[in-house]
Design a protein around this motif. Sequence first.
Motif, PDB file in Angstrom:
ATOM      1  N   ASP A   1       0.835  -1.213   0.000  1.00  0.00           N
ATOM      2  CA  ASP A   1       0.000   0.000   0.000  1.00  0.00           C
ATOM      3  C   ASP A   1       0.863   1.254   0.000  1.00  0.00           C
ATOM      4  O   ASP A   1       0.603   2.198  -0.745  1.00  0.00           O
TER       5      ASP A   1
ATOM      6  N   GLU B   1       2.117   6.551  -7.033  1.00  0.00           N
ATOM      7  CA  GLU B   1       1.081   7.466  -7.509  1.00  0.00           C
ATOM      8  C   GLU B   1       1.494   8.915  -7.312  1.00  0.00           C
ATOM      9  O   GLU B   1       1.236   9.766  -8.173  1.00  0.00           O
TER      10      GLU B   1
ATOM     11  N   GLU C   1       2.505   1.693  -3.403  1.00  0.00           N
ATOM     12  CA  GLU C   1       1.528   2.175  -4.377  1.00  0.00           C
ATOM     13  C   GLU C   1       1.296   3.681  -4.220  1.00  0.00           C
ATOM     14  O   GLU C   1       1.263   4.417  -5.208  1.00  0.00           O
TER      15      GLU C   1
END
Length: 45
Positions: free
Chosen positions: A35, A42, A38
């Motif tokens: 997580d 991003e 990610e």
Amino acid sequence: MLVLRYWSELTEAQIADTLGLSRGTVKSTASRALDALEKRLEAAR
């Protein structure tokens, strides 16, 4: 832990045994790490 899981292709059980952790700890830590990775990827876009 992610390196052990995805680069070295160890199972959660193998990682747990190697690091002296429970499988649950390995699973939850890997999930949180994915997580975080990610989110960083991003943000870099």
